[in-house]
Design a protein around this motif. Structure first.
Motif, PDB file in Angstrom:
ATOM      1  N   VAL A  72     -31.264  12.217 -28.408  1.00 44.35           N
ATOM      2  CA  VAL A  72     -30.063  11.552 -28.909  1.00 44.35           C
ATOM      3  C   VAL A  72     -29.273  10.944 -27.751  1.00 44.35           C
ATOM      4  O   VAL A  72     -28.857   9.783 -27.807  1.00 44.35           O
ATOM      5  CB  VAL A  72     -29.183  12.524 -29.732  1.00 44.35           C
ATOM      6  N   ILE A  73     -29.077  11.716 -26.697  1.00 49.41           N
ATOM      7  CA  ILE A  73     -28.305  11.211 -25.558  1.00 49.41           C
ATOM      8  C   ILE A  73     -29.024  10.047 -24.888  1.00 49.41           C
ATOM      9  O   ILE A  73     -28.395   9.043 -24.550  1.00 49.41           O
ATOM     10  CB  ILE A  73     -27.989  12.347 -24.572  1.00 49.41           C
ATOM     11  N   LYS A  74     -30.335  10.144 -24.719  1.00 51.85           N
ATOM     12  CA  LYS A  74     -31.085   9.027 -24.134  1.00 51.85           C
ATOM     13  C   LYS A  74     -30.957   7.778 -25.010  1.00 51.85           C
ATOM     14  O   LYS A  74     -30.798   6.668 -24.504  1.00 51.85           O
ATOM     15  CB  LYS A  74     -32.555   9.392 -23.948  1.00 51.85           C
ATOM     16  N   ASN A  75     -31.026   7.960 -26.328  1.00 58.30           N
ATOM     17  CA  ASN A  75     -30.865   6.824 -27.244  1.00 58.30           C
ATOM     18  C   ASN A  75     -29.490   6.187 -27.094  1.00 58.30           C
ATOM     19  O   ASN A  75     -29.363   4.962 -27.072  1.00 58.30           O
ATOM     20  CB  ASN A  75     -31.066   7.269 -28.697  1.00 58.30           C
ATOM     21  N   LEU A  76     -28.462   7.009 -27.005  1.00 57.21           N
ATOM     22  CA  LEU A  76     -27.096   6.483 -26.860  1.00 57.21           C
ATOM     23  C   LEU A  76     -26.945   5.742 -25.537  1.00 57.21           C
ATOM     24  O   LEU A  76     -26.385   4.646 -25.487  1.00 57.21           O
ATOM     25  CB  LEU A  76     -26.079   7.621 -26.967  1.00 57.21           C
ATOM     26  N   LEU A  77     -27.450   6.328 -24.463  1.00 59.87           N
ATOM     27  CA  LEU A  77     -27.356   5.673 -23.159  1.00 59.87           C
ATOM     28  C   LEU A  77     -28.153   4.370 -23.129  1.00 59.87           C
ATOM     29  O   LEU A  77     -27.711   3.380 -22.538  1.00 59.87           O
ATOM     30  CB  LEU A  77     -27.819   6.621 -22.046  1.00 59.87           C
ATOM     31  N   ASN A  78     -29.308   4.363 -23.761  1.00 55.67           N
ATOM     32  CA  ASN A  78     -30.102   3.129 -23.846  1.00 55.67           C
ATOM     33  C   ASN A  78     -29.360   2.030 -24.593  1.00 55.67           C
ATOM     34  O   ASN A  78     -29.617   0.847 -24.384  1.00 55.67           O
ATOM     35  CB  ASN A  78     -31.446   3.388 -24.526  1.00 55.67           C
ATOM     36  N   ASN A  79     -28.457   2.430 -25.484  1.00 55.54           N
ATOM     37  CA  ASN A  79     -27.645   1.470 -26.228  1.00 55.54           C
ATOM     38  C   ASN A  79     -26.278   1.265 -25.579  1.00 55.54           C
ATOM     39  O   ASN A  79     -25.354   0.782 -26.209  1.00 55.54           O
ATOM     40  CB  ASN A  79     -27.492   1.919 -27.686  1.00 55.54           C
ATOM     41  N   ASN A  80     -26.178   1.672 -24.316  1.00 55.48           N
ATOM     42  CA  ASN A  80     -24.982   1.505 -23.496  1.00 55.48           C
ATOM     43  C   ASN A  80     -23.742   2.192 -24.083  1.00 55.48           C
ATOM     44  O   ASN A  80     -22.625   1.701 -23.940  1.00 55.48           O
ATOM     45  CB  ASN A  80     -24.703   0.025 -23.221  1.00 55.48           C
ATOM     46  N   LEU A  81     -23.952   3.310 -24.734  1.00 57.92           N
ATOM     47  CA  LEU A  81     -22.842   4.148 -25.206  1.00 57.92           C
ATOM     48  C   LEU A  81     -22.781   5.349 -24.282  1.00 57.92           C
ATOM     49  O   LEU A  81     -23.737   6.116 -24.190  1.00 57.92           O
ATOM     50  CB  LEU A  81     -23.069   4.592 -26.648  1.00 57.92           C
ATOM     51  N   HIS A  82     -21.648   5.512 -23.573  1.00 54.42           N
ATOM     52  CA  HIS A  82     -21.612   6.564 -22.565  1.00 54.42           C
ATOM     53  C   HIS A  82     -20.293   7.303 -22.456  1.00 54.42           C
ATOM     54  O   HIS A  82     -20.108   8.066 -21.511  1.00 54.42           O
ATOM     55  CB  HIS A  82     -22.002   5.997 -21.195  1.00 54.42           C
TER      56      HIS A  82
END
Length: 147
Positions: A72-82
């Motif tokens: 989930v965190i990798k997906n969020l970071l890949n979508n530039n949500l941090h």
């Protein structure tokens, strides 16, 4: 910040070298605590790794505990949500529509959005308190107050 697959490769190597790290509780701003981490061959990537770890930690703190939080965190970071502030600035309906598929289920996405709003509210209150305590009329009146 760019969260590329190359950076995740370094992050995966970092986690392999530091299997007991608990980012939910670790203070990444404390140099003494950071010095306990093993960077070995990743020393030249330490600055980038630290930025990524801090982003990871910001998300981890608002993500409800789940079995697949790494994905989930990798997906969020890949979508530039941090960050919580960034997530809370997105209207809820839009966040769930655009990013809901990145979570294990919609309930988890809802919970994370709610947590992000709470963090943003806490930050806003702290900011206003700091700002108001440094107003000129407060500063001038402090000499008579012995707190």
């Amino acid at each position: 910040m760019d969260f590329s697959k190359e950076k995740f490769k370094h992050l995966d190597q970092f986690f392999a070298k530091n299997p007991d790290i608990c980012l939910r509780t670790m203070n990444l701003l404390d140099e003494q605590e950071v010095s306990t981490l093993c960077f070995d061959r990743l020393k030249k990537h330490k600055d980038q790794l630290m930025l990524l770890l801090k982003a990871w930690q910001r998300l981890l703190k608002i993500l409800p505990e789940s079995q697949d939080e790494v994905t989930v965190i990798k997906n969020l970071l890949n979508n530039n949500l941090h960050s919580a502030v960034q997530i809370a600035s997105i209207p809820k309906k839009h966040f769930l529509k655009e990013y809901g598929h990145l979570f294990n289920d919609l309930e988890e996405a809802n919970a994370m959005y709610h947590n992000a709003q709470m963090v943003r509210s806490q930050i806003a209150v702290k900011y206003m308190r700091l700002k108001q305590n440094h107003e000129p009329h407060i500063e001038a009146a402090r000499f008579s107050q012995q707190l």
